[in-house]
Scaffold this motif. Structure first.
Motif, mmCIF file in Angstrom:
data_model
loop_
_atom_site.group_PDB
_atom_site.id
_atom_site.type_symbol
_atom_site.label_atom_id
_atom_site.label_comp_id
_atom_site.label_asym_id
_atom_site.label_seq_id
_atom_site.Cartn_x
_atom_site.Cartn_y
_atom_site.Cartn_z
ATOM 1 N N GLU A 1 50.339 -22.906 20.656
ATOM 2 C CA GLU A 1 51.374 -23.748 21.263
ATOM 3 C C GLU A 1 51.264 -25.187 20.778
ATOM 4 O OE1 GLU A 1 52.113 -21.512 25.551
ATOM 5 O OE2 GLU A 1 50.439 -22.932 25.349
ATOM 6 N N CYS B 1 56.058 -32.189 28.461
ATOM 7 C CA CYS B 1 55.985 -33.276 27.473
ATOM 8 C C CYS B 1 57.012 -34.382 27.754
ATOM 9 C CB CYS B 1 56.205 -32.731 26.068
ATOM 10 S SG CYS B 1 55.020 -31.457 25.575
ATOM 11 N N GLN C 1 46.257 -31.687 26.937
ATOM 12 C CA GLN C 1 47.328 -30.852 27.470
ATOM 13 C C GLN C 1 46.862 -29.410 27.581
ATOM 14 O OE1 GLN C 1 50.280 -32.498 28.496
ATOM 15 N NE2 GLN C 1 48.798 -34.120 28.094
ATOM 16 N N ASN C 2 47.361 -28.726 28.585
ATOM 17 C CA ASN C 2 47.003 -27.331 28.832
ATOM 18 C C ASN C 2 47.887 -26.427 27.971
ATOM 19 O OD1 ASN C 2 45.904 -25.018 29.893
ATOM 20 N ND2 ASN C 2 47.115 -25.095 31.763
ATOM 21 N N VAL C 3 47.528 -26.323 26.710
ATOM 22 C CA VAL C 3 48.266 -25.498 25.751
ATOM 23 C C VAL C 3 47.273 -24.698 24.916
ATOM 24 C CG1 VAL C 3 50.255 -27.065 25.576
ATOM 25 C CG2 VAL C 3 48.330 -27.356 24.026
ATOM 26 N N LEU D 1 54.240 -27.069 18.923
ATOM 27 C CA LEU D 1 54.770 -28.342 19.423
ATOM 28 C C LEU D 1 54.662 -29.432 18.353
ATOM 29 C CD1 LEU D 1 53.334 -28.210 23.039
ATOM 30 C CD2 LEU D 1 55.768 -28.215 22.412
ATOM 31 N N GLN E 1 58.874 -27.066 29.070
ATOM 32 C CA GLN E 1 58.050 -26.238 29.954
ATOM 33 C C GLN E 1 56.650 -26.822 30.130
ATOM 34 O OE1 GLN E 1 58.101 -22.456 27.987
ATOM 35 N NE2 GLN E 1 60.113 -21.879 28.798
ATOM 36 N N LYS E 2 56.121 -27.400 29.085
ATOM 37 C CA LYS E 2 54.759 -27.941 29.121
ATOM 38 C C LYS E 2 54.705 -29.363 29.693
ATOM 39 C CE LYS E 2 52.627 -24.364 27.612
ATOM 40 N NZ LYS E 2 51.629 -23.685 28.444
ATOM 41 N N LYS F 1 46.251 -31.131 22.062
ATOM 42 C CA LYS F 1 45.249 -30.283 22.724
ATOM 43 C C LYS F 1 44.137 -31.108 23.395
ATOM 44 C CE LYS F 1 43.432 -25.933 22.695
ATOM 45 N NZ LYS F 1 43.738 -25.152 23.817
ATOM 46 N N LEU G 1 59.817 -25.242 24.877
ATOM 47 C CA LEU G 1 58.382 -25.204 25.112
ATOM 48 C C LEU G 1 57.892 -26.590 25.532
ATOM 49 C CD1 LEU G 1 55.645 -23.731 25.095
ATOM 50 C CD2 LEU G 1 55.480 -24.275 22.650
#
Length: 98
Positions: A86, A28, A80-82, A90, A25-26, A65, A22
Motif C-alpha cells: 500500500e 491521507c 502510517q498504518n499501511v 500510494l 481510506q487511509k 510507512k 486508497l
C-alpha cells in the motif's frame, strides 16, 4: 492501435482513481490535499519535488510507512498504518499527481 491506446488510458485513469480512493481510506487527506498545503504539503508539490528521481517511489513509500520530519517544515508526519504494498501504491499515486 487506437483501441490499445484507449484501453491503456482508461486503465491508467481507473488505477489512478483507485489509488486516490486508497489515500482517502487511509486518511491521507486529513493532512494533505491535491493542490493546496494543509498540515502537510500538497500531493502535487511532493510530486514536483521528486519528479525524475529514480528512487522516489521507494523513498516516499518509506516516508509513508515510517513517518518523517524536517523535509517540509517542523510538523512531523507520523508513521502510517499501511502495508509495504500500500505504501508503494500510494507513493506511485502521489508522484502522478499534477
Amino acid at each position: 492501435m487506437k483501441k490499445l491506446l484507449l484501453v491503456a488510458v482508461v486503465g491508467f485513469v481507473g488505477l489512478s482513481f483507485a489509488n486516490q480512493q486508497l489515500a482517502q481510506q487511509k486518511g491521507c487527506f486529513a493532512c494533505h490535499d491535491l493542490k493546496a498545503k494543509k498540515v502537510g504539503p500538497a500531493f502535487a508539490d511532493v510530486a514536483k519535488k521528486y519528479a525524475g528521481k529514480s528512487d522516489a517511489v521507494d523513498y516516499l513509500a518509506g516516508k509513508i510507512k515510517k513517518g518523517g520530519s524536517g523535509v517540509w517544515g517542523s510538523v512531523p508526519m507520523p508513521p502510517q498504518n499501511v502495508t509495504d504494498a500500500e505504501a508503494k501504491q500510494l507513493a506511485q499515486w502521489v508522484l502522478s499527481v499534477k
